[in-house]
Design an enzyme around this catalytic site. Structure first.
Site, PDB file in Angstrom:
ATOM      1  N   TYR A  22     -13.687  -4.845  11.231  1.00 31.47           N
ATOM      2  CA  TYR A  22     -12.366  -4.239  11.036  1.00 31.47           C
ATOM      3  C   TYR A  22     -11.501  -4.420  12.283  1.00 31.47           C
ATOM      4  O   TYR A  22     -10.325  -4.789  12.195  1.00 31.47           O
ATOM      5  CB  TYR A  22     -12.549  -2.761  10.716  1.00 31.47           C
ATOM      6  CG  TYR A  22     -11.278  -1.987  10.495  1.00 31.47           C
ATOM      7  CD1 TYR A  22     -10.536  -2.154   9.329  1.00 31.47           C
ATOM      8  CD2 TYR A  22     -10.825  -1.071  11.440  1.00 31.47           C
ATOM      9  CE1 TYR A  22      -9.373  -1.423   9.119  1.00 31.47           C
ATOM     10  CE2 TYR A  22      -9.669  -0.348  11.238  1.00 31.47           C
ATOM     11  CZ  TYR A  22      -8.936  -0.520  10.070  1.00 31.47           C
ATOM     12  OH  TYR A  22      -7.779   0.207   9.867  1.00 31.47           O
ATOM     13  N   GLY A  47       0.821  -1.211   0.000  1.00 33.69           N
ATOM     14  CA  GLY A  47       0.000   0.000   0.000  1.00 33.69           C
ATOM     15  C   GLY A  47       0.845   1.246   0.000  1.00 33.69           C
ATOM     16  O   GLY A  47       0.447   2.279   0.558  1.00 33.69           O
ATOM     17  N   GLY A  48       2.003   1.177  -0.651  1.00 35.15           N
ATOM     18  CA  GLY A  48       2.957   2.287  -0.598  1.00 35.15           C
ATOM     19  C   GLY A  48       2.696   3.410  -1.581  1.00 35.15           C
ATOM     20  O   GLY A  48       3.511   4.325  -1.688  1.00 35.15           O
ATOM     21  N   SER A  80      -0.161   5.400  -1.577  1.00 35.87           N
ATOM     22  CA  SER A  80      -1.065   6.455  -1.104  1.00 35.87           C
ATOM     23  C   SER A  80      -1.076   6.501   0.412  1.00 35.87           C
ATOM     24  O   SER A  80      -0.641   5.554   1.090  1.00 35.87           O
ATOM     25  CB  SER A  80      -2.490   6.231  -1.616  1.00 35.87           C
ATOM     26  OG  SER A  80      -3.049   5.052  -1.058  1.00 35.87           O
ATOM     27  N   GLY A  81      -1.588   7.599   0.947  1.00 31.54           N
ATOM     28  CA  GLY A  81      -1.818   7.732   2.378  1.00 31.54           C
ATOM     29  C   GLY A  81      -0.606   7.459   3.253  1.00 31.54           C
ATOM     30  O   GLY A  81       0.507   7.945   2.981  1.00 31.54           O
ATOM     31  N   GLY A 111       1.084   4.712   3.686  1.00 36.18           N
ATOM     32  CA  GLY A 111       2.136   3.963   3.003  1.00 36.18           C
ATOM     33  C   GLY A 111       3.027   4.848   2.164  1.00 36.18           C
ATOM     34  O   GLY A 111       4.261   4.675   2.147  1.00 36.18           O
ATOM     35  N   SER A 116      -4.646  -0.628  14.147  1.00 36.73           N
ATOM     36  CA  SER A 116      -5.569   0.483  14.390  1.00 36.73           C
ATOM     37  C   SER A 116      -5.919   0.503  15.865  1.00 36.73           C
ATOM     38  O   SER A 116      -5.960  -0.555  16.511  1.00 36.73           O
ATOM     39  CB  SER A 116      -6.848   0.294  13.568  1.00 36.73           C
ATOM     40  OG  SER A 116      -7.869   1.178  14.009  1.00 36.73           O
TER      41      SER A 116
END
Length: 245
Positions: free
Chosen positions: A150, A13-14, A16-17, A19, A137
């Protein structure tokens, strides 16, 4: 001199956001990085942004073959890697009684199975003394509306981290977990969270603001560098104190 000079990092996930913030900071600190993302165009754009120290793999982390391809690339290009950041994940906020089997499976397949097999496949090509960072989280132990499934996925990976910290200790590979609170990233827009809701979140946080992706990147750098060489099996909350309220 950067704190990650001559290190090699893989970040799922690098593109966006959180990452992307981690990837940019790692490159600035001297690391070579492999980012993993689902969308070909986004991965190519991010590799171009990061420069010649970056490589990309396009694939879905819920597919075990993606992790096999990442491990092969890492081995063929670098021999071994030093850092693995399991950041990619999905979230669907929904009251428990409204959750369908498809939504349940999607979150567990991506957030939990994806992390498990990502670590399983990359661990053999990790250098002794390496660092694994899992992005969890605060929902794993703080009850938040609509986060039941989640939260379960994130609680599971924290359990993985504790077991792996012991299992991999013979090779001095450290395994730790980062737990963000509400963080300003593009996923908020996808979830339909507007500016008013963000202000409500900020009001719940003792430090008075939402998290920034850079806050998580700074913490990931700490857990990936020599500064944390005697820390393993721990969970670091990066939430402005929200988990205390």
């Amino acid at each position: 001199m950067g704190s990650l000079d001559d290190k090699v990092a893989v970040i799922t996930g690098g593109n966006s956001g959180i990452g992307l913030a981690i990837a940019r900071l790692f490159v600035a600190q001297g690391a070579r990085v492999i980012i993993v993302g689902r969308r070909d165009e986004a991965v190519k754009e991010t590799v171009a942004l990061l420069g010649d120290k970056a490589s990309g793999v396009v694939g879905d982390i819920s597919d075990i073959t993606t992790h096999e391809r990442v491990a092969v690339l890492a081995r063929d290009k670098f021999g071994e890697i030093d850092i693995y950041v399991a950041n990619a994940g999905v979230i669907n906020i929904q009251p428990a009684d409204k959750v369908g089997a498809e939504e349940y499976d999607q979150q567990f397949v991506t957030n939990t199975r994806g992390v498990f097999f990502g670590v399983q496949k990359i661990q053999p090509v990790m250098r002794e003394g390496g660092s694994i960072v899992l992005i969890s989280s605060i929902a794993s132990d703080k009850v938040l509306p609509g986060h039941t499934v989640y939260a379960g996925t994130k609680s599971a990976i924290e359990a993985f981290a504790r077991s792996w910290a012991v299992e991999f200790s013979a090779r001095k590979i450290r395994v730790n977990t980062l737990c963000p609170g509400p963080t300003q990233t593009p996923i908020l827009t996808k979830l339909g969270i507007d500016a008013e809701t963000e202000q409500q979140f900020a009001g719940m946080i003792p430090l008075g603001r939402m998290g920034h992706a850079q806050d998580l990147a700074n913490a990931a750098l700490f857990l990936s560098s020599e500064a944390s060489q005697f820390i393993t099996g721990t969970t670091l909350k990066v939430d402005g104190g929200m988990s205390l309220t």
